[in-house]
Design a protein around this motif. Structure first.
Motif, mmCIF file in Angstrom:
data_model
loop_
_atom_site.group_PDB
_atom_site.id
_atom_site.type_symbol
_atom_site.label_atom_id
_atom_site.label_comp_id
_atom_site.label_asym_id
_atom_site.label_seq_id
_atom_site.Cartn_x
_atom_site.Cartn_y
_atom_site.Cartn_z
ATOM 1 N N LEU A 65 0.951 -1.174 -0.131
ATOM 2 C CA LEU A 65 0.217 0.258 0.218
ATOM 3 C C LEU A 65 1.018 1.264 -0.103
ATOM 4 N N GLU A 66 1.834 1.310 0.734
ATOM 5 C CA GLU A 66 2.766 2.288 0.921
ATOM 6 C C GLU A 66 3.717 2.578 -0.335
ATOM 7 N N GLY A 67 3.893 1.530 -1.205
ATOM 8 C CA GLY A 67 5.019 1.463 -2.244
ATOM 9 C C GLY A 67 6.366 1.530 -1.747
ATOM 10 N N GLY A 68 6.552 0.760 -0.509
ATOM 11 C CA GLY A 68 7.924 1.011 0.168
ATOM 12 C C GLY A 68 7.979 -0.234 1.072
ATOM 13 N N GLU A 69 8.733 -0.024 2.077
ATOM 14 C CA GLU A 69 8.839 -1.137 3.183
ATOM 15 C C GLU A 69 8.275 -0.748 4.429
ATOM 16 N N ALA A 70 7.653 -1.513 5.091
ATOM 17 C CA ALA A 70 6.832 -1.238 6.583
ATOM 18 C C ALA A 70 7.192 -1.833 7.513
ATOM 19 N N VAL A 71 7.501 -1.281 8.642
ATOM 20 C CA VAL A 71 7.844 -1.574 9.793
ATOM 21 C C VAL A 71 6.989 -1.671 10.878
ATOM 22 N N LEU A 72 6.335 -2.744 11.414
ATOM 23 C CA LEU A 72 5.121 -2.591 12.481
ATOM 24 C C LEU A 72 5.640 -2.542 13.764
ATOM 25 N N PHE A 73 4.582 -1.952 14.653
ATOM 26 C CA PHE A 73 4.667 -1.489 15.984
ATOM 27 C C PHE A 73 3.399 -1.700 16.763
ATOM 28 N N PRO A 74 3.471 -1.929 18.087
ATOM 29 C CA PRO A 74 2.068 -2.295 18.811
ATOM 30 C C PRO A 74 1.323 -1.223 19.205
ATOM 31 N N VAL A 203 -8.045 -3.272 17.967
ATOM 32 C CA VAL A 203 -6.333 -3.495 18.083
ATOM 33 C C VAL A 203 -5.688 -2.024 18.303
ATOM 34 N N LEU A 204 -4.687 -2.039 18.673
ATOM 35 C CA LEU A 204 -3.736 -1.015 18.789
ATOM 36 C C LEU A 204 -2.810 -1.353 17.832
ATOM 37 N N SER A 205 -1.971 -0.779 17.028
ATOM 38 C CA SER A 205 -0.935 -0.912 16.298
ATOM 39 C C SER A 205 -0.514 0.251 15.260
ATOM 40 N N GLY A 206 0.708 0.065 14.934
ATOM 41 C CA GLY A 206 1.121 1.461 13.951
ATOM 42 C C GLY A 206 2.333 0.947 13.207
ATOM 43 N N HIS A 207 2.794 1.662 12.311
ATOM 44 C CA HIS A 207 3.985 1.239 11.357
ATOM 45 C C HIS A 207 4.740 2.549 10.994
ATOM 46 N N VAL A 208 5.887 2.272 10.603
ATOM 47 C CA VAL A 208 6.766 3.337 9.970
ATOM 48 C C VAL A 208 7.101 2.666 8.483
ATOM 49 N N ALA A 209 6.818 3.613 7.510
ATOM 50 C CA ALA A 209 7.229 3.205 6.201
ATOM 51 C C ALA A 209 8.325 4.123 5.388
ATOM 52 N N SER A 210 8.922 3.473 4.496
ATOM 53 C CA SER A 210 9.831 4.442 3.638
ATOM 54 C C SER A 210 10.120 3.674 2.439
ATOM 55 N N ARG A 211 10.631 4.462 1.526
ATOM 56 C CA ARG A 211 11.071 3.811 0.172
ATOM 57 C C ARG A 211 12.538 3.613 0.128
ATOM 58 N N ASN A 212 13.136 4.294 0.924
ATOM 59 C CA ASN A 212 14.385 4.316 1.189
ATOM 60 C C ASN A 212 14.883 3.145 2.695
ATOM 61 N N THR A 213 15.225 1.980 2.307
ATOM 62 C CA THR A 213 15.234 1.138 3.048
ATOM 63 C C THR A 213 16.354 1.417 4.215
ATOM 64 N N SER A 214 17.537 2.064 4.028
ATOM 65 C CA SER A 214 18.496 2.303 4.758
ATOM 66 C C SER A 214 17.790 3.351 5.975
ATOM 67 N N LEU A 215 16.868 4.052 5.600
ATOM 68 C CA LEU A 215 16.397 4.890 6.578
ATOM 69 C C LEU A 215 15.470 4.033 7.524
ATOM 70 N N LEU A 216 15.321 3.074 7.355
ATOM 71 C CA LEU A 216 14.388 2.248 8.433
ATOM 72 C C LEU A 216 15.606 1.577 9.390
ATOM 73 N N GLU A 217 16.682 1.623 9.153
ATOM 74 C CA GLU A 217 17.619 0.743 9.969
ATOM 75 C C GLU A 217 17.441 1.258 11.462
ATOM 76 N N PRO A 218 17.681 2.564 11.429
ATOM 77 C CA PRO A 218 17.384 3.172 12.969
ATOM 78 C C PRO A 218 16.282 2.763 13.656
ATOM 79 N N VAL A 219 15.261 2.624 13.059
ATOM 80 C CA VAL A 219 13.716 2.421 13.279
ATOM 81 C C VAL A 219 13.741 0.856 13.860
ATOM 82 N N LYS A 220 14.345 0.023 13.066
ATOM 83 C CA LYS A 220 14.467 -1.680 13.218
ATOM 84 C C LYS A 220 15.205 -1.779 14.190
ATOM 85 N N THR A 221 16.508 -1.152 14.582
ATOM 86 C CA THR A 221 17.374 -1.295 15.508
ATOM 87 C C THR A 221 16.518 -1.096 16.868
ATOM 88 N N TRP A 222 16.024 -0.050 16.961
ATOM 89 C CA TRP A 222 15.088 0.749 17.950
ATOM 90 C C TRP A 222 14.110 -0.467 18.444
#
Ligand SMILES: *Cc1c(COP(=O)(O)O)cnc(C)c1O
Length: 369
Positions: A65-74, A203-222
């Motif tokens: 849906l985002e046209g990128g990569e998504a990282v899910l959160f609670p 349900v509660l949930s959330g996500h962070v998405a980006s087209r530049n997957t390297s920008l998601l690295e700090p988010v995934k590490t966290w």
């Protein structure tokens, strides 16, 4: 063969394409904290904080849906916090909306200002001309919740990038079905999937998405180190909800426009804000960057008492906070301390048949005298 179908069609068929004979068509809930791991840790799954198949399928669908990569959160706040904790360091400056979701500014004030992060704010409607000099992050929310102000995402992105900042867009009120901030230049999208994405108020949930997957690295590490992990049960509910996102929103958005028009025409209503109304101050920018104006309408009645009576007396309104569910709900935002008039109501349209909803609004308003 590459699939040229729309994101909604690709999302609906994402899981079924990879199935083998005898596989379940519905998504299994993989309730396992640990995965078989003899010898060296080189398997794809080994521990729930690092990855879970149910969560990953839902992330892949949101990524479509985002046209990128998504990282899910609670939760939506867990997603937003991951961007702040992933990116902000002492000495950094962040510019944030002054009139969007309140807890974002509360989080910055409670955790980041004391650490030496400078926090600046700007009203949503003025974001495209804000001073962004020295900013690490700029965070917008458009349309803003609850005031439904809009800013020009492409213009803000250009300005943020010229200042050397990353642009983070909270797309909760619009969802990727109605607005694609990543297309318009945002670096990261954050969303409360609790609202329309999951869509059933369960349900509660959330996500962070980006087209530049390297920008998601700090988010995934966290996420991995802090343990802000969504459960496979909740990921399943979100997966089930987003399957009907476009269907639900097409009804809810049509309901919101019809309600906004009925409210505008009623003599008891002092003011109405909805980006889909042609005379709304946000309409020009909103029609350029949105394809659907979302399920929320805000309007103002004479005072709090009248507004509470309106909410209480309408049989098709659930008095509750939040939005994006199947039932219409509403609340007086003054109760949360928002800077709004006493009689300001946030109406969150559900998927009831439009004529029922509009006539119930009009009947209730008429009965208030
Ligand atoms: C609800 C909401 C959030 C927070 O989401 P939670 O899931 O409640 O943590 C963030 N931003 C916006 C615009 C919201 O409406």
């Amino acid at each position: 063969m590459t699939d040229k179908s729309s994101p909604v069609s690709r999302l609906l068929h994402h899981r079924t394409q990879g199935l083998k004979k005898g596989d379940p068509v519905a998504l299994p809930i993989m309730a396992s904290s640990t995965f078989l791991l003899p010898g060296e840790p080189d398997g794809s799954h080994f521990y729930g904080r690092n990855g879970n198949p149910t969560v990953e399928e839902t992330e892949a669908e949101i990524g479509i849906l985002e046209g990128g990569e998504a990282v899910l959160f609670p939760s939506g706040m867990a997603a937003i916090a991951s961007v702040f904790f992933g990116y902000l360091r002492p000495g950094d400056t962040v510019l944030v909306h002054a009139d969007g979701y309140y807890n974002v500014r509360a989080l910055l004030a409670a955790q980041f200002a004391p650490m030496g992060v400078a926090v600046r704010t700007c009203p949503t409607a003025d974001m495209a001309s804000a001073d962004m000099s020295g900013c690490r992050l700029v965070m917008i929310e458009t349309p803003s919740n609850p005031g439904l102000e809009v800013c020009d995402i492409a213009a803000v992105a250009e300005r943020a990038h010229a200042a050397g900042a990353l642009l983070v867009a909270d797309n909760t009120t619009a969802t990727p079905v109605c607005q694609q901030p990543l297309d318009l230049g945002a670096d990261l999208v954050v969303m409360a999937d609790t609202k329309a994405m999951a869509g059933h108020s369960d349900v509660l949930s959330g996500h962070v998405a980006s087209r530049n997957t390297s920008l998601l690295e700090p988010v995934k590490t966290w996420r991995r180190l802090a343990g802000a992990i969504v459960s496979p049960f909740d990921a399943y509910l979100l997966h089930r909800g987003i399957a009907t996102l476009e269907l639900r929103l097409s009804r809810a958005n049509a309901n919101a426009l019809a309600c906004a028009e009925a409210l505008r025409a009623h003599p008891s209503v002092l003011d109405v804000r909805y980006p889909g109304l042609t005379n709304d101050p946000s309409h020009a920018v909103a029609s350029r960057q949105m394809n659907g104006f979302g399920p929320i309408v805000s309007f103002t009645l004479a005072n709090r008492e009248t507004a509470e009576k309106f909410i209480e007396n309408n049989p098709l309104i659930v008095p509750a906070t939040s939005f994006g569910g199947v039932h219409t709900s509403a609340e007086c935002r003054i109760r949360w301390g928002d800077t709004v008039p006493d009689g300001f109501v946030r109406l969150a349209c559900g998927v009831e048949p439009k004529d029922d909803l509009v006539s119930s609004l009009t009947r209730t308003l008429n009965s208030l005298g």
